[in-house]
Motif scaffolding. Structure first.
Motif, short mmCIF file in Angstrom:
data_model
loop_
_atom_site.label_atom_id
_atom_site.label_comp_id
_atom_site.label_asym_id
_atom_site.label_seq_id
_atom_site.Cartn_x
_atom_site.Cartn_y
_atom_site.Cartn_z
N ARG A 154 0.85 -1.16 -0.09
CA ARG A 154 -0.09 0.17 0.06
C ARG A 154 0.75 1.28 -0.03
O ARG A 154 0.15 2.42 -0.06
N LYS A 156 2.24 2.77 2.33
CA LYS A 156 2.04 3.61 3.40
C LYS A 156 1.66 2.69 4.82
O LYS A 156 1.55 1.51 4.77
N GLY A 157 1.75 3.43 6.00
CA GLY A 157 1.29 2.74 7.12
C GLY A 157 2.53 2.27 7.75
O GLY A 157 2.23 1.58 8.90
N SER A 160 2.75 2.78 11.53
CA SER A 160 1.74 2.16 12.52
C SER A 160 1.87 0.59 12.88
O SER A 160 1.09 0.52 13.63
N ASN A 200 -6.77 -3.09 8.18
CA ASN A 200 -7.20 -2.40 7.04
C ASN A 200 -7.56 -1.27 7.41
O ASN A 200 -7.18 -0.10 6.62
N CYS A 201 -8.29 -0.82 8.40
CA CYS A 201 -8.49 0.70 8.96
C CYS A 201 -7.44 1.40 9.24
O CYS A 201 -7.27 2.36 8.59
N VAL A 202 -6.61 0.86 9.79
CA VAL A 202 -5.23 1.67 10.19
C VAL A 202 -4.45 2.09 8.86
O VAL A 202 -3.87 3.24 8.92
N ASP A 204 -5.38 1.97 5.82
CA ASP A 204 -6.26 2.58 4.81
C ASP A 204 -6.50 3.99 5.00
O ASP A 204 -6.20 5.10 4.24
N THR A 205 -6.26 4.60 6.39
CA THR A 205 -6.12 5.83 6.91
C THR A 205 -4.83 6.55 7.01
O THR A 205 -4.88 7.81 7.13
N ALA A 206 -3.87 5.76 6.84
CA ALA A 206 -2.62 6.27 6.99
C ALA A 206 -2.19 7.30 5.96
O ALA A 206 -2.37 7.07 4.46
N PRO A 207 -1.49 8.27 6.11
CA PRO A 207 -1.11 9.07 5.06
C PRO A 207 -0.09 8.15 4.08
O PRO A 207 0.88 7.34 4.69
N SER A 208 -0.01 8.63 2.85
CA SER A 208 0.82 7.92 1.74
C SER A 208 2.33 8.65 2.08
O SER A 208 2.44 9.54 2.63
#
Length: 219
Positions: A154, A156-157, A160, A200-202, A204-208
């Motif tokens: 993805r 990103k993330g 996290s 998925n939630c964490v 998906d919402t993380a900035p790229s």
């Protein structure tokens, strides 16, 4: 009634004999718990004598440590076998990884007794505690690597991942203990689903990475 004779003993190497003793100790813990585990109890196995135990182990604490390692290896081997069955996406690998630890074979009463008893033993034994921590760290490292692969996909993330590892690990421990109390398979399935949704939630919402770069430049 005549006492039952033990079967003739086959010559084994020290390593083979130790493995035989540990397997017997594992079965004993499943049956009576670690608090009642004694050398005499293990020696009830027809192929093991008290002499075998005292010759191959310095004391019962060492037997318990090796029994915990044996239990840990069963879990690790099961996970490795499941993940090696075919190529899967990182997200599918995560589902397999977590699902194996909650496999019905590891939710059986006798196996749960071993795990919980040895958790208790770890409170009184630094050697067993170190072994438990080693399994814990192995789990966390494997989980971190799978999450890193998902984050790579993805782009990103990554920042996290420690949060996700801590949250999933706590959830998994809770699911084991909840199963001991309630034996509710739906709760196990819900817990597993919650872990996957959290990832998925964490992520998906993380900035790229690109967005993070833009933010740094504008700042």
């Amino acid at each position: 009634m005549a006492a039952m004779r033990k079967s003739p003993r086959t010559y084994l190497t020290s390593e083979e004999r130790r493995a035989e003793i540990i397997e017997a100790a594992f079965k004993c813990v499943k049956e009576v718990g670690y608090a009642k585990l004694t050398a005499r109890k293990i020696a009830e196995n027809p192929n093991i004598s008290l002499g075998h135990i005292t010759y191959n182990f310095k004391d019962m604490n060492e037997v318990l440590v090796e029994t915990y390692r044996y239990t840990s290896k069963l879990l690790v081997a099961a996970v490795s076998d499941q993940r090696a069955k075919g190529f899967n996406s990182p997200h599918e690998q995560l589902k397999i990884f977590l699902g194996t630890f909650l496999n019905p074979n590891f939710l059986k009463r006798d196996f749960l007794r071993v795990r919980i008893d040895l958790w208790s033993a770890a409170l009184a034994s630094e050697d067993i505690m170190r072994t438990e921590i080693s399994l814990y760290e192995h789990f966390r490292n494997e989980l971190s690597e799978i999450l890193r692969q998902i984050a790579d996909e993805r782009t990103k993330g990554h920042e996290s991942i420690p949060f996700l590892v801590d949250s999933i690990t706590a959830t998994m421990d809770g699911l084991w203990l909840d199963w001991v109390r309630r034996k509710n398979i739906e709760a196990i399935e819900n817990g597993l689903r919650a872990c996957l949704l959290l990832v998925n939630c964490v992520l998906d919402t993380a900035p790229s990475k690109a967005a993070q770069g833009d933010a740094l430049e504008s700042g």
